[in-house]
Design a protein around this motif. Structure first.
Motif, PDB file in Angstrom:
ATOM      1  N   UNK A 213       0.496  -0.960   0.126  1.00  0.00           N
ATOM      2  CA  UNK A 213       0.391   0.239  -0.143  1.00  0.00           C
ATOM      3  C   UNK A 213       1.093   1.315   0.282  1.00  0.00           C
ATOM      4  N   UNK A 214       2.050   1.333   0.537  1.00  0.00           N
ATOM      5  CA  UNK A 214       2.652   2.055   0.463  1.00  0.00           C
ATOM      6  C   UNK A 214       3.154   3.026  -1.033  1.00  0.00           C
ATOM      7  N   UNK A 215       3.490   1.864  -1.426  1.00  0.00           N
ATOM      8  CA  UNK A 215       3.628   1.897  -2.971  1.00  0.00           C
ATOM      9  C   UNK A 215       2.622   3.608  -3.878  1.00  0.00           C
ATOM     10  N   UNK A 216       1.763   3.117  -3.940  1.00  0.00           N
ATOM     11  CA  UNK A 216       0.586   4.781  -4.663  1.00  0.00           C
ATOM     12  C   UNK A 216       1.152   5.716  -3.635  1.00  0.00           C
ATOM     13  N   UNK A 217       1.254   5.558  -1.971  1.00  0.00           N
ATOM     14  CA  UNK A 217       1.751   6.631  -1.429  1.00  0.00           C
ATOM     15  C   UNK A 217       2.845   7.595  -1.862  1.00  0.00           C
ATOM     16  N   UNK A 218       4.180   6.577  -2.187  1.00  0.00           N
ATOM     17  CA  UNK A 218       5.115   7.574  -2.575  1.00  0.00           C
ATOM     18  C   UNK A 218       4.759   7.585  -3.857  1.00  0.00           C
ATOM     19  N   UNK A 219       3.848   7.113  -5.327  1.00  0.00           N
ATOM     20  CA  UNK A 219       3.710   8.440  -5.907  1.00  0.00           C
ATOM     21  C   UNK A 219       3.393   9.214  -6.112  1.00  0.00           C
ATOM     22  N   UNK A 220       2.788   9.277  -5.104  1.00  0.00           N
ATOM     23  CA  UNK A 220       1.238  10.525  -4.273  1.00  0.00           C
ATOM     24  C   UNK A 220       2.660  12.221  -4.198  1.00  0.00           C
ATOM     25  N   UNK A 221       3.918  10.905  -3.429  1.00  0.00           N
ATOM     26  CA  UNK A 221       5.006  11.594  -2.508  1.00  0.00           C
ATOM     27  C   UNK A 221       5.760  12.125  -3.604  1.00  0.00           C
ATOM     28  N   UNK A 222       6.083  11.650  -4.820  1.00  0.00           N
ATOM     29  CA  UNK A 222       6.530  11.723  -6.301  1.00  0.00           C
ATOM     30  C   UNK A 222       5.892  13.287  -6.628  1.00  0.00           C
ATOM     31  N   UNK A 223       4.791  13.006  -7.024  1.00  0.00           N
ATOM     32  CA  UNK A 223       4.084  14.374  -7.965  1.00  0.00           C
ATOM     33  C   UNK A 223       4.099  15.148  -6.441  1.00  0.00           C
ATOM     34  N   UNK A 224       4.051  15.891  -5.874  1.00  0.00           N
ATOM     35  CA  UNK A 224       4.495  16.058  -4.607  1.00  0.00           C
ATOM     36  C   UNK A 224       5.696  17.170  -5.088  1.00  0.00           C
ATOM     37  N   UNK A 225       7.153  16.452  -5.277  1.00  0.00           N
ATOM     38  CA  UNK A 225       8.736  16.980  -5.446  1.00  0.00           C
ATOM     39  C   UNK A 225       8.274  17.682  -6.406  1.00  0.00           C
TER      40      UNK A 225
END
Lengths: 272, 304
Positions: free
Chosen positions: A117-129
Motif C-alpha cells: 500500500x505504501x507504493x501509491x503513497x510514494x507516487x503521491x510524494x513524487x507528484x508533490x516533489x
C-alpha cells in the motif's frame, strides 16, 4: 478493562506498529511492548515476564534480504492482551507465548500488505516533489507511518472486544498436558532465533569464539554482562594480534626473505 | 558566486537527523526507503534552494531508489548534505555524482549495519534485559530501552556529522579498514555471546529415568532420625551441606547423563539442527511450529 486502559493499549499498539517498520526506538520488541501493555492495564509483572520470554525467542528475528522473519510487533501486543484478558497472572505466560507464534505469522501478512500500500503513497510524494511542495511530502510520510501503526492498533482494538470471560474459559479449559507441552516447546523454540543469527555470522574465523563462549557460560556465576565484557576483550585482543601479525609479516617480506612472512609471532619478536 | 555562501547550521543538521529516524516510514516494494530519505532531507533542501524550480528538482532527485540499514543511512545523509551544500553554492556537482555517492555507499554500509546492530547489539542487550525480565524484574525492559536508544542516537548523530565533514572523501576513509574492523569485532563478540545464550537459554530436559540406585546407609539423610526441632533441622541442613542425598534412592535421568558431558549439550545440538534446517531452506516459522508439536508430543509420551 476500563475505557482508559483500552485507549492506552491501542496507543501502545499503534507505537509498536510504527516501530515494526521504523526499527528505531524498538517499541515493537516484546520486552518493551509487553511491559507497556502491562503498565497501562495494571498487570505489570506478568507482562514483564511474558516480554522477557518472548524476547528470548525473538532475539534473532530481523528482516534481512530475502529472509522474512515473523512479526514481533503483533506477536508481542496480541499475546500480552491475551495474557491480561485471561487473568491467570504469571501462570498464563506459557500459553500466551505459544499463542504469539501464529500471531507473528499473521503479522507478517499485514506487513506485506502495508508495504504494498505504501507504493501509491510514494507516487503521491513524487507528484508533490515535482511541484516542490515539501509540506505535501511531509504529510504523505506521516500518513504512511500512521498506516503502519494502524496495522497493529486495529487488530489490538478488535481483540479487546472479545469478552474477558471467553478468553479466560479457553485458557482454563486447556488441559495441563497441552499447556505444559507448549511451555516445553517454548523453551526449545528459542534455538531457532539463535540459529538464524549464527547462520548469518558464522565463518571459519569466528567459530573458536563460539566454542569458548559456550564453555564459559557453563560457569553459572558469570552474569551476561561479565560474558559480554569477556567476549569484547577477546575480540579486541584477537584483532590487535592479527594486525600486528599482518604488519610483522609485511616487514619480514621486505627484509629480503621473499617468503610470505613466515611465523607471525616470530616476526613480532624480531621487530622488538 | 559573488553572493554569500549558504551554509547548513547545526540546527538544520539536527533537524535532518531527527527526521532520518523515520526513514523507513514509507518503506515500499517499489523504491524502498526513497520517501523517507527525501522526507529526512527536506529541512536542508528548503534552506539550500529557495527558488521553487531548484527545490522541485532537488526533491525529485532524492525520490530515487534508496535502501540501506536505517542507522547506516546517517553517514550517507551527511555526505549528501555536504554535496548539496557545495552544489547550492555553485560547485559543479551534478545529479550523477550525488546519485553515485548514494548508491555506492548504501550497499557496503548495509553489510555493516546488519551484523553490528541486528546480530550483535540487539541480541546482547535484548538477552540482558530479558534475563532480568523473566524473573519479573522491571529493570530489564527499562535497561534495554534506554541503552539501545542512547547507542542508536549517538551513532546516528556522530556518523551523520562525520559524513558531513568528510564529504565525498568518506568513501576512501571507510574502505580503509575501519568498516572491516567494526564488522569483524562485532561478529567475534556476537558469536561468543550467542554461544553463551544457547548454553543458558535453550532449554530441553529429557526426563526418562536411566537408573535408580539404592544408596547405602550414611549416604543420605535419615529423616526418621531427624526430629522437627531447631537442633534437628540444624543437623539435617549440616548433613545436606556435607553432601548427603535427600532420599535413599539416587535417580539418574537421561538429562543428568547429558549434563555430565557438558551442561547445555542438548540445547547446542538442537541449535545445530535448526541451523541445518534453515540452510535447507526450511522456513523458520515451520521449525517453530514443529518444535511446539515436538514439545507437546514429547511431554505426553514422557520424554520431555
Amino acid at each position: 478493562m476500563s475505557a482508559i486502559s483500552i485507549i492506552l493499549v491501542v496507543i501502545v499498539a499503534f507505537f509498536a506498529g510504527m516501530e515494526g517498520i521504523l526499527d528505531e526506538f524498538e517499541f515493537h520488541q516484546p520486552l518493551v511492548a509487553c511491559t507497556l501493555i502491562g503498565l497501562v492495564t495494571g498487570q505489570l509483572i506478568p507482562c514483564v515476564i511474558l516480554g522477557g520470554q518472548l524476547q528470548m525467542i525473538a532475539l534473532g528475528w530481523a528482516n534481512i534480504g530475502a529472509a522474512v522473519a515473523p512479526d514481533a510487533a503483533l506477536a508481542a501486543v496480541a499475546s500480552a492482551i491475551i495474557l491480561v484478558l485471561g487473568g491467570q497472572g504469571a501462570k498464563g505466560v506459557g500459553t500466551s507465548v505459544a499463542m504469539a507464534i501464529p500471531l507473528a505469522v499473521a503479522g507478517l501478512f499485514l506487513t506485506m500488505i502495508a508495504r504494498t500500500l505504501a507504493v501509491p503513497i510514494v507516487h503521491l510524494m513524487d507528484a508533490a516533489a515535482a511541484e516542490g511542495d515539501t509540506r505535501k511530502i511531509d504529510f504523505w510520510q506521516v500518513v504512511a507511518i500512521c498506516m503502519q501503526g494502524l496495522r497493529i492498533a486495529i487488530p489490538a482494538a478488535a481483540m479487546m472486544f472479545i469478552p474477558a470471560t471467553t478468553v479466560k474459559n479457553v485458557m482454563e479449559a486447556m488441559p495441563s498436558w497441552l499447556t505444559d507441552g507448549m511451555t516445553i516447546g517454548g523453551g526449545m523454540v528459542v534455538a531457532v532465533g539463535y540459529a538464524m543469527v549464527i547462520n548469518m555470522m558464522a565463518s571459519r574465523e569466528v567459530w573458536p569464539f563460539f566454542a569458548i563462549g559456550f564453555v564459559v557460560a557453563t560457569v553459572t556465576d558469570l552474569t551476561l554482562i561479565a560474558i559480554g565484557a569477556l567476549g569484547l576483550a577477546l575480540a579486541f585482543i584477537y584483532q590487535n594480534l592479527s594486525k600486528k601479525a599482518a604488519n610483522g609479516g609485511g616487514n619480514g617480506g621486505n627484509g629480503g626473505n621473499g617468503g610470505n612472512g613466515g611465523d607471525p609471532l616470530d616476526d613480532i619478536l624480531n621487530d622488538y | 558566486m559573488a553572493e554569500k555562501k549558504i551554509q547548513l547550521t547545526k540546527k538544520d543538521r539536527l533537524s535532518v537527523a531527527w527526521r532520518s529516524t523515520f526513514i523507513q516510514g514509507s518503506w515500499n516494494y517499489e523504491r524502498m526507503q526513497n520517501g523517507g530519505w527525501c522526507y529526512a532531507l527536506i529541512p536542508a533542501l528548503k534552506k539550500l534552494y529557495p527558488k521553487k524550480e531548484d527545490r522541485a528538482a532537488a526533491l525529485k532527485r532524492h525520490m530515487e531508489f534508496f535502501n540501506t540499514h536505517p542507522y547506516l543511512a546517517s553517514p550517507v545523509i551527511g555526505v549528501t548534505l555536504a554535496l548539496e551544500e557545495d552544489r547550492a553554492n555553485g560547485a559543479p556537482v551534478d545529479d550523477v555524482a550525488i546519485q553515485g555517492v548514494k548508491v555506492g555507499m548504501m550497499g557496503p554500509l548495509a553489510g555493516v549495519g546488519d551484523p553490528v546492530f541486528w546480530y550483535t547489539v540487539r541480541p546482547i542487550l535484548g538477552a540482558l534485559g530479558a534475563s532480568l525480565a523473566i524473573s519479573g524484574n522491571i529493570v530489564g525492559p527499562i535497561l534495554f530501552f534506554v541503552l539501545w536508544n542512547i547507542i542508536r542516537w549517538a551513532f546516528m548523530w556522530y556518523t551523520q556529522e562525520f559524513g558531513y565533514r568528510a564529504g565525498s572523501k568518506i568513501t576512501d576513509d571507510l574502505s580503509g579498514g575501519l568498516l572491516h574492523d567494526v564488522t569483524s569485532l562485532a561478529s567475534m563478540m556476537g558469536m561468543f555471546v550467542l554461544a553463551a545464550l544457547v548454553e543458558r537459554w535453550v532449554s530441553i530436559k529429557f526426563t526418562p529415568v536411566v537408573s535408580q540406585v539404592k544408596l547405602s546407609k550414611g549416604a543420605y539423610i535419615d529423616w526418621d532420625k531427624i526430629s522437627m526441632t531447631h537442633s534437628g533441622l540444624q543437623k539435617a541442613f549440616t548433613q545436606y551441606q556435607n553432601g548427603l542425598a535427600l532420599s535413599p534412592t539416587k535417580v539418574t535421568t537421561l538429562q543428568n547423563n547429558l549434563d555430565s558431558l557438558i551442561p547445555g549439550l542438548a540445547g547446542l545440538l538442537l541449535t545445530f539442527l535448526c541451523m541445518w534446517l534453515l540452510k535447507k531452506k526450511v522456513s523458520p516459522i515451520v521449525i517453530i511450529l514443529g518444535l511446539f508439536v515436538v514439545g507437546i508430543v514429547g511431554h505426553v509420551i514422557g520424554l520431555l
